[in-house]
Scaffold this active site. Structure first.
Site: not given
Lengths: 449, 614
Positions: A106, A181-182, A259
């Site tokens: 992203t 980020t995942d 996360k």
């Protein structure tokens, strides 16, 4: 949030009427008519067309209702396609002292405002254009790949490690890795094992809100990452928001982070340790929070070792899990089980008639010479196979990991890396249960939860 | 002149993209967080001018999120859920009432707004209907579009340089926006039209009521002038005055521009700023000295041949200088000092003024402006002022309505550039089910209207009128969007309470309690009803009802029963009343004086007559 997954329809898309995307048209539907610019369909069902009205609003018109299409002006608007995005580029500076390795995600996504499609930046100029102005001259960007982080595979980790090593040897003061980020915490763990005795900071960062919105966290995270990359620290860290505010970020140790939220800016949490440091993006101040956060190591000889055995599986243990599920793991060279609580599996020592034990299958795996590492789905806390009979049975069966406090993800990456170097189970056990890259903490500090 | 209006009316129910229910009460528990919003480039790599201005200010946005009426969606920490279907159905219903063509598929758009009023940096909005018309007392008025959009966050403290404080309970309440064609010809017409649209919406019973739930934006332009949007007129009665004052402002500006052109003779105003900080280093002006101590600069700019023009009145109590000051403020400066003002009132000495005028090379007939603030903002402020002063005409602007009908500059009119698709919410095809749902809502609204008419028909005309007009007397929301007063009346009548009595308690008793300063809004329909029921069950007298209500307003925990007990005004009747009569020696007057609230006079009289006969 918006990811690169949304399909970008090329500006060539033709509509049944002969009008093309970008044309200004008048669409007649019986007695009604609509004037606007025809847009490619970025999303939604195919039996509608998308029209941008002069007010800037988009509407959808059902194709079956259309009785006539009149092209008022061909290519009235030049649509930005996925392959030609020349807008707002920035010049690259050769002076940047911080290496910027872009992996996608992203944080480097851009939006095609006309179609609404989100696409990843594909040139270094685009990457630079997305950065805060004053930050541009400090970085040397390189695009490694443009993948969503869920598509990052172990082979990508090795490429990132090698690229970082090249730039560090080339004199980079620090490295910033922009990443989805995942799975960022898998990559940070992998880099922590692959690169050891790192002289400079390697900072992984991303964003939870895409850069096309005024509220994006990308700028804050990037500014903080730049400050961290120039700070007197070394090693692999994830740098993301500390809380919902844009005023501070935290640096988490690469092997002790996860996360923990699907959407929040502060999704990343240090697990079982204090965060390494707090960074203030406003003034670039870096405040160490952990005594274990090392200073820069000028002249340190960095070890680069990206060998992995990727034939490793990670299996979540849940009530009702079928024994066959465990037996099926025999084709792997190593297994991480994400067990329950203190590190338990359903093994039915009490002989309950309804229970479905998997001890026999787990034992068989271990006995066949496959290292089986146990972690906990509690995520927080240390596992201990000595407290209950259940745990002892597992320990006796040769299950690895007693008294460790690794996250399942770190254990999984570590096992791949360990198996990339070692085949003997006893040696694998020894390596898995000893600290290599900060993944196992000796003490469980009271405040780390 | 041409005028169009935009009506923004809140729709009752849940928020537009999550399941939060807005609350007008201030929340007990809140979470605070601070953000910085960034300017986002348009697809052409250009900054929308409205967005650019805000980005100069670089304010810190401080948010207070009430836990009960906002969630992660409002905090911009979670993507929006689905579009609220009830709100969409309501807007489709409004489209039907306005004969507006409903689109086949709804596309949610993002409209960039980075003044902090939306945590996301944009407002979500979508066109639902296009075209249509409404019949107003001044004739048929065309409708341009009917949109659904999210309400902005409420600002707690405005006008600060470094930060802006917002509260999120209001953010994302569904709004219907109805934009008319710009064919209105006077302020009076605009006001009539707004009234007609507002009534049409309220009739459906689907919209919120109360202060701030409806807002009018006015688009005004005059020949040679420019399209100006005056935002946020809250009082319907101020529309006419606001439009007329805007027309006057544009006319005055045009006249002023002619004068300026005549004086400048084609010359432009140089955007040359002089740092005058040294001159004012020792100033006795507290306002300036205080800022200089904290590192602020004093910058000045010469406005050639402008002497006397800055003091020309454009609107009541607003001069051309005020217009320029608005531009300086938009860049984050507190205000502007100009030479047509009495500079002594700021505390400047004659020497300081003399030195400043020489430093600025002021000649006879010139004027000058000063700004005080940090270098970057002061620079930006004078840039804005210079641009505005060089714009010899009426600029297209977004202006903020003031309660007195005047307005001040907020930002340039936003361009189309700031609109782009909301990629987190799928497009919504308008299905037959949705259209049917809107029809059902329309039917329900019509039935509710009829019921109300029927209900009121049992009352004398004057009482019915008073009850219809009653507002702000009870708290809570009425069902189907009825006013809480009508709803309370309806449930009282349904519970078997005499219509005349019920309506008189609302329009007389509650009204006079309110006048006394009692918080009658602490009562909701249910509490109100419980007091009337206590009377109906003969547990209190008619005369005690106001006292019970007063006590229940005062103590939110009190029930009708507990209030009666506490005040010791439970009704005395039957044998107890007989005994009391004995005690008072059958003196009716003495009895009623002492026990007015506890004794029903009729019953006492009846008993007396009976006793008398014996």
């Amino acid at each position: 949030m918006a990811k690169a997954k949304k399909e970008v329809v090329s500006s060539e898309t033709s509509h049944a009427s002969g009008a093309n995307s970008g044309d200004r048209v008048r669409i007649s539907c019986g007695t009604d008519s609509y004037t606007g610019v025809l847009l490619p369909r970025a999303a939604g069902a195919e039996d509608f067309i998308t029209l941008k009205l002069s007010s800037g609003y988009n509407i959808g018109i059902k194709k079956s209702r259309i009785s006539g299409t009149e092209v008022l002006e061909q290519s009235a608007v030049k649509l930005v396609g996925a392959t030609e995005k020349k807008q707002h580029l920035a010049k690259q500076s050769a002076e940047g002292k911080v290496s910027l390795l872009a992996c996608g995600g992203t944080i480097v996504n851009r939006i095609d405002y006309r179609s609404g499609a989100v696409y990843p930046a594909s040139t270094t100029e685009e990457i630079l254009a997305g950065l805060p102005k004053e930050a541009r001259e400090h970085v040397r960007p390189k695009i490694l790949f443009s993948v969503a982080s869920e598509d990052m595979a172990p082979a990508h980790w090795s490429k990132v490690a090698e690229a970082a090593a090249v730039d560090i040897k080339d004199g980079a003061q620090g490295v910033i890795v922009t990443h989805g980020t995942d799975t960022m915490h898998y990559t940070s763990a992998a880099l922590s094992f692959m690169l050891q005795n790192i002289p400079v900071p390697i900072i992984l960062t991303g964003s939870q809100r895409s850069s096309d919105r005024g509220s994006s966290d990308a700028e804050t995270n990037f500014r903080a990452s730049l400050a961290a990359a120039n700070a007197d620290i070394s090693g692999v860290f994830i740098c993301m928001h500390e809380n919902m505010s844009d005023e501070s970020c935290l640096l988490h140790f690469g092997t002790k982070v996860r996360k923990m939220h699907t959407t929040r800016r502060d999704a990343f949490r240090s697990i079982n340790v204090q965060p390494a440091a707090r960074v203030f993006p406003g003034n670039g101040k870096v405040e160490k929070l952990s005594a274990d956060c090392p200073a820069r190591k000028p002249g340190a000889k960095m070890a680069v070792d990206t060998a992995l055995n990727t034939n490793v599986a990670m299996q979540y243990i849940y009530p009702g899990i079928k024994p066959a599920q465990i037996s099926a793991l025999s084709k792997y060279d190593g297994i991480v089980l994400v067990g329950m609580g203190l590190a338990h599996l359903p093994i039915n020592l009490g002989g309950d008639p309804l229970a479905i034990p998997i001890l026999k299958e787990a034992k068989a795996l271990a006995a066949s010479g496959i290292p089986v590492v146990l972690t906990s789905q509690c995520i927080y806390g240390r596992i201990n196979m000595d407290v209950y009979t259940n745990g002892r049975a597992l320990k006796d069966a040769g299950i690895i990991g007693n008294l460790c406090d690794m996250t399942p993800e770190t254990a999984y990456v570590k096992l791949m890396w360990v198996l990339g170097h070692e085949k003997k189970v006893a040696k694998v056990k020894e390596l898995m249960e000893s600290n290599i890259a900060g993944e196992i903490s000796e003490r469980t500090e009271i405040v780390n939860y | 002149m041409m005028c169009g209006i935009e009506i923004h009316q809140r729709i009752a129910g849940k928020k537009l993209f999550c399941n939060c229910v807005p609350s007008s009460e201030s929340a007990a528990a809140t979470v605070q967080f601070n953000r910085r919003l960034h300017a986002v480039l348009s697809e052409l790599g250009e900054l929308d001018s409205a967005v650019r201005i805000e980005s100069i200010r670089q304010r810190l946005m401080r948010y207070s999120a009430p836990l009960s009426s906002s969630c992660l969606v409002e905090a911009d920490e979670e993507p929006p859920h689905h579009l609220n279907h009830e709100a969409l159905s309501a807007v489709i219903l409004f489209c039907n009432l306005l004969s507006s063509r409903v689109v086949d598929e709804v596309h949610i758009m993002r409209k960039n707004v980075i003044d902090g009023s939306n945590t996301s940096g944009f407002q979500r909005t979508a066109v639902i209907g296009m075209g249509g018309a409404i019949t107003t007392p001044v004739g048929e008025l065309g409708i341009q579009a009917v949109c659904i959009e999210e309400e902005s966050a409420g600002i707690l403290e405005a006008g600060k340089e470094a930060h802006a404080d917002y509260e999120l309970s209001r953010l994302s309440i569904p709004l219907v926006e109805i934009a008319t064609e710009p064919t209105l010809k006077s302020g009076k017409e605009a006001q009539e039209a707004a009234l007609a649209i507002g009534q049409l919406l309220r009739q459906t019973g689907l919209v919120s009521r109360g202060i701030g739930t409806i807002r009018q934006d006015l688009n005004v332009s005059i020949p040679e002038g420019a399209r100006v949007e005056v935002k946020g007129v809250q009082e319907l009665g101020m529309i006419a005055a606001t439009v007329d004052l805007e027309v006057r402002r544009q006319e005055k500006l045009l006249a002023l521009v002619e004068q300026i052109k005549g004086r400048l003779k084609g010359a432009a105003i140089d955007a040359t700023f002089v740092d005058l900080t040294e001159i004012f280093a020792e100033t006795r002006s507290q306002l300036v000295a205080k800022q200089i101590r904290t590192g602020a600069k004093v910058l000045g700019m010469r406005l050639p041949s402008h002497e006397g023009l800055l003091g020309v009145e454009i609107q009541p109590n607003r001069r051309y200088g005020s217009e320029l000051a608005d531009y300086a403020r938009a860049a984050g400066i507190r205000g502007l000092i100009h030479s047509d003002e009495d500079l002594a009132k700021y505390g400047f000495s004659e020497d300081e003024i003399f030195e400043a005028t020489s430093a600025l090379s002021i000649k006879k007939g010139d004027a000058f402006v000063l700004v005080v603030g940090d270098q970057k903002k002061a620079d930006a402020a004078l840039c804005e002022v210079a641009c505005r002063a060089n714009f010899l005409g009426v600029p297209e602007e977004t202006r903020k309505a003031s309660p007195d009908g005047t307005s001040s500059y907020m930002r340039p009119l936003p361009g189309r550039a700031r609109m782009y698709p909301e990629t987190d919410v799928p497009t919504i095809p308008i299905t037959k089910e949705l259209l049917d749902e809107a029809k059902d809502m329309a039917k329900a609204a019509a039935v509710a209207q009829e019921e109300k008419a029927e209900l009121l028909s049992s009352l004398p005309e004057e009482l019915a009128k008073q009850l219809s007009a009653a507002k702000g007397l009870l708290g809570g929301e009425g069902a189907a969007g009825q006013s809480p007063e009508i709803a309370a009346f309806s449930s009282a009548v349904n519970a078997g309470i005499e219509a005349k009595f019920a309506s008189s308690v609302i329009t007389n008793t509650l009204q006079s309690l309110k006048r006394e300063g009692v918080e009658t809004k602490n009562l909701d329909g249910q509490k109100f009803l419980s007091a009337l029921l206590l009377f109906k069950e003969n547990k209190i007298t008619k005369a005690a009802v106001p006292e019970i209500l007063r006590e229940m307003c005062r103590d939110s925990k009190a029930t009708a029963e507990s209030a009666a007990k506490k005040l010791n005004i439970e009704r005395i009747s039957g044998k107890a009343l007989g005994a009391l009569l004995e005690k008072e020696k059958l003196d009716m007057k003495a009895l009623m004086t002492r026990y007015r609230l506890q004794v029903d006079a009729q019953e006492a009289q009846g008993l007396m007559n009976k006793n008398g006969k014996q």
